[in-house]
Design a protein around this motif. Structure first.
Motif, PDB file in Angstrom:
ATOM      1  N   ARG A  21     -42.462  12.032 -36.192  1.00  0.00           N
ATOM      2  CA  ARG A  21     -43.041  11.826 -37.599  1.00  0.00           C
ATOM      3  C   ARG A  21     -44.064  12.501 -37.964  1.00  0.00           C
ATOM      4  O   ARG A  21     -44.378  12.876 -39.237  1.00  0.00           O
ATOM      5  CB  ARG A  21     -43.187  10.331 -37.348  1.00  0.00           C
ATOM      6  N   ASP A  22     -45.119  12.690 -36.881  1.00  0.00           N
ATOM      7  CA  ASP A  22     -46.218  13.693 -37.101  1.00  0.00           C
ATOM      8  C   ASP A  22     -46.072  14.925 -37.659  1.00  0.00           C
ATOM      9  O   ASP A  22     -46.830  15.545 -38.596  1.00  0.00           O
ATOM     10  CB  ASP A  22     -47.139  13.719 -35.875  1.00  0.00           C
ATOM     11  N   GLN A  23     -44.860  15.652 -37.213  1.00  0.00           N
ATOM     12  CA  GLN A  23     -44.364  16.861 -37.618  1.00  0.00           C
ATOM     13  C   GLN A  23     -44.015  16.826 -38.921  1.00  0.00           C
ATOM     14  O   GLN A  23     -44.340  17.866 -39.768  1.00  0.00           O
ATOM     15  CB  GLN A  23     -43.299  17.226 -36.753  1.00  0.00           C
ATOM     16  N   LYS A  24     -43.272  15.793 -39.321  1.00  0.00           N
ATOM     17  CA  LYS A  24     -42.790  15.706 -40.898  1.00  0.00           C
ATOM     18  C   LYS A  24     -43.818  15.443 -41.852  1.00  0.00           C
ATOM     19  O   LYS A  24     -43.891  16.034 -42.837  1.00  0.00           O
ATOM     20  CB  LYS A  24     -41.715  14.491 -40.838  1.00  0.00           C
ATOM     21  N   GLN A  25     -44.964  14.483 -41.260  1.00  0.00           N
ATOM     22  CA  GLN A  25     -46.109  14.293 -42.104  1.00  0.00           C
ATOM     23  C   GLN A  25     -46.847  15.596 -42.612  1.00  0.00           C
ATOM     24  O   GLN A  25     -47.441  16.024 -43.549  1.00  0.00           O
ATOM     25  CB  GLN A  25     -46.791  13.302 -41.691  1.00  0.00           C
ATOM     26  N   ALA A  26     -46.976  16.373 -41.473  1.00  0.00           N
ATOM     27  CA  ALA A  26     -47.600  17.626 -41.510  1.00  0.00           C
ATOM     28  C   ALA A  26     -46.929  18.742 -42.408  1.00  0.00           C
ATOM     29  O   ALA A  26     -47.463  19.340 -43.254  1.00  0.00           O
ATOM     30  CB  ALA A  26     -48.077  18.195 -40.241  1.00  0.00           C
ATOM     31  N   ALA A  27     -45.712  18.636 -42.446  1.00  0.00           N
ATOM     32  CA  ALA A  27     -44.751  19.654 -42.961  1.00  0.00           C
ATOM     33  C   ALA A  27     -44.866  19.203 -44.544  1.00  0.00           C
ATOM     34  O   ALA A  27     -45.002  20.153 -45.489  1.00  0.00           O
ATOM     35  CB  ALA A  27     -43.212  19.454 -42.431  1.00  0.00           C
ATOM     36  N   LEU A  28     -44.931  17.957 -44.834  1.00  0.00           N
ATOM     37  CA  LEU A  28     -44.843  17.428 -46.090  1.00  0.00           C
ATOM     38  C   LEU A  28     -46.343  17.743 -46.869  1.00  0.00           C
ATOM     39  O   LEU A  28     -46.223  18.272 -47.869  1.00  0.00           O
ATOM     40  CB  LEU A  28     -44.816  15.873 -46.153  1.00  0.00           C
ATOM     41  N   GLY A  29     -47.242  17.763 -45.979  1.00  0.00           N
ATOM     42  CA  GLY A  29     -48.768  18.050 -46.321  1.00  0.00           C
ATOM     43  C   GLY A  29     -48.764  19.715 -46.940  1.00  0.00           C
ATOM     44  O   GLY A  29     -49.146  19.888 -47.550  1.00  0.00           O
ATOM     45  N   TYR A  30     -48.165  20.354 -45.972  1.00  0.00           N
ATOM     46  CA  TYR A  30     -48.035  21.775 -46.522  1.00  0.00           C
ATOM     47  C   TYR A  30     -47.317  22.104 -47.855  1.00  0.00           C
ATOM     48  O   TYR A  30     -47.580  22.931 -48.449  1.00  0.00           O
ATOM     49  CB  TYR A  30     -47.286  22.914 -45.248  1.00  0.00           C
ATOM     50  N   VAL A  31     -46.208  21.547 -47.897  1.00  0.00           N
ATOM     51  CA  VAL A  31     -45.111  21.609 -48.861  1.00  0.00           C
ATOM     52  C   VAL A  31     -46.106  21.292 -50.204  1.00  0.00           C
ATOM     53  O   VAL A  31     -45.943  21.687 -51.162  1.00  0.00           O
ATOM     54  CB  VAL A  31     -43.824  20.921 -48.821  1.00  0.00           C
ATOM     55  N   THR A  32     -46.550  19.747 -50.070  1.00  0.00           N
ATOM     56  CA  THR A  32     -47.337  19.330 -51.155  1.00  0.00           C
ATOM     57  C   THR A  32     -48.583  20.202 -51.684  1.00  0.00           C
ATOM     58  O   THR A  32     -48.727  20.493 -52.885  1.00  0.00           O
ATOM     59  CB  THR A  32     -47.860  18.000 -50.701  1.00  0.00           C
ATOM     60  N   GLU A  33     -49.194  21.020 -50.770  1.00  0.00           N
ATOM     61  CA  GLU A  33     -50.042  21.929 -51.017  1.00  0.00           C
ATOM     62  C   GLU A  33     -49.668  23.050 -51.607  1.00  0.00           C
ATOM     63  O   GLU A  33     -50.385  23.564 -52.764  1.00  0.00           O
ATOM     64  CB  GLU A  33     -51.055  22.483 -49.620  1.00  0.00           C
ATOM     65  N   ALA A  34     -48.687  23.786 -50.973  1.00  0.00           N
ATOM     66  CA  ALA A  34     -48.131  24.813 -51.560  1.00  0.00           C
ATOM     67  C   ALA A  34     -47.442  24.475 -53.235  1.00  0.00           C
ATOM     68  O   ALA A  34     -47.634  25.248 -54.065  1.00  0.00           O
ATOM     69  CB  ALA A  34     -46.900  25.448 -50.931  1.00  0.00           C
ATOM     70  N   TRP A  35     -46.835  23.325 -53.444  1.00  0.00           N
ATOM     71  CA  TRP A  35     -46.554  22.912 -54.661  1.00  0.00           C
ATOM     72  C   TRP A  35     -47.608  22.705 -55.693  1.00  0.00           C
ATOM     73  O   TRP A  35     -47.635  23.329 -56.956  1.00  0.00           O
ATOM     74  CB  TRP A  35     -45.755  21.522 -54.507  1.00  0.00           C
ATOM     75  N   ALA A  36     -48.770  22.173 -55.260  1.00  0.00           N
ATOM     76  CA  ALA A  36     -49.986  21.991 -56.385  1.00  0.00           C
ATOM     77  C   ALA A  36     -50.447  23.399 -56.640  1.00  0.00           C
ATOM     78  O   ALA A  36     -50.672  23.726 -57.982  1.00  0.00           O
ATOM     79  CB  ALA A  36     -50.964  21.255 -55.432  1.00  0.00           C
ATOM     80  N   ASP A  37     -50.454  24.415 -55.638  1.00  0.00           N
ATOM     81  CA  ASP A  37     -50.767  25.637 -55.885  1.00  0.00           C
ATOM     82  C   ASP A  37     -50.145  26.298 -57.143  1.00  0.00           C
ATOM     83  O   ASP A  37     -50.470  27.221 -57.936  1.00  0.00           O
ATOM     84  CB  ASP A  37     -50.817  26.486 -54.711  1.00  0.00           C
ATOM     85  N   GLY A  38     -48.743  26.162 -56.606  1.00  0.00           N
ATOM     86  CA  GLY A  38     -47.659  26.755 -57.689  1.00  0.00           C
ATOM     87  C   GLY A  38     -47.739  26.302 -59.031  1.00  0.00           C
ATOM     88  O   GLY A  38     -47.840  26.820 -60.028  1.00  0.00           O
TER      89      GLY A  38
END
Length: 83
Positions: A12-29
């Motif tokens: 669960r922690d890994q999935k939360q961290a991964a979602l954080g990275y994707v969300t950040e990259a999405w916002a940058d895009g």
């Protein structure tokens, strides 16, 4: 009593961290002017390419078959509280 960190907790922690990275990259895009639909298509491509690479085409296809029901059940809908 000390609570042992279980495999499920770590997953669960890994999935939360991964979602954080994707969300950040999405916002940058978005900030850089990339269309949200283009981001979604690219994310789906990258995600399925990784699933195929990791689990094989059959397993990835089986996973994809279940997505329609999950979408209809609202698992991917963002629910915004209205005041």
């Amino acid at each position: 009593m000390i609570h042992a960190h279980t495999t499920a907790d770590a997953d669960r922690d890994q999935k939360q961290a991964a979602l954080g990275y994707v969300t950040e990259a999405w916002a940058d895009g978005i900030v850089d002017g990339v269309d949200g639909d283009c981001l979604a298509q690219a994310c789906l491509f990258a995600a399925f390419a990784e699933l195929v690479s990791t689990y094989g085409e059959e397993a990835a296809a089986k996973f994809a078959e279940g997505l329609s029901k999950r979408i209809h059940n609202g698992e991917f809908s963002l629910h915004i509280a209205r005041q």
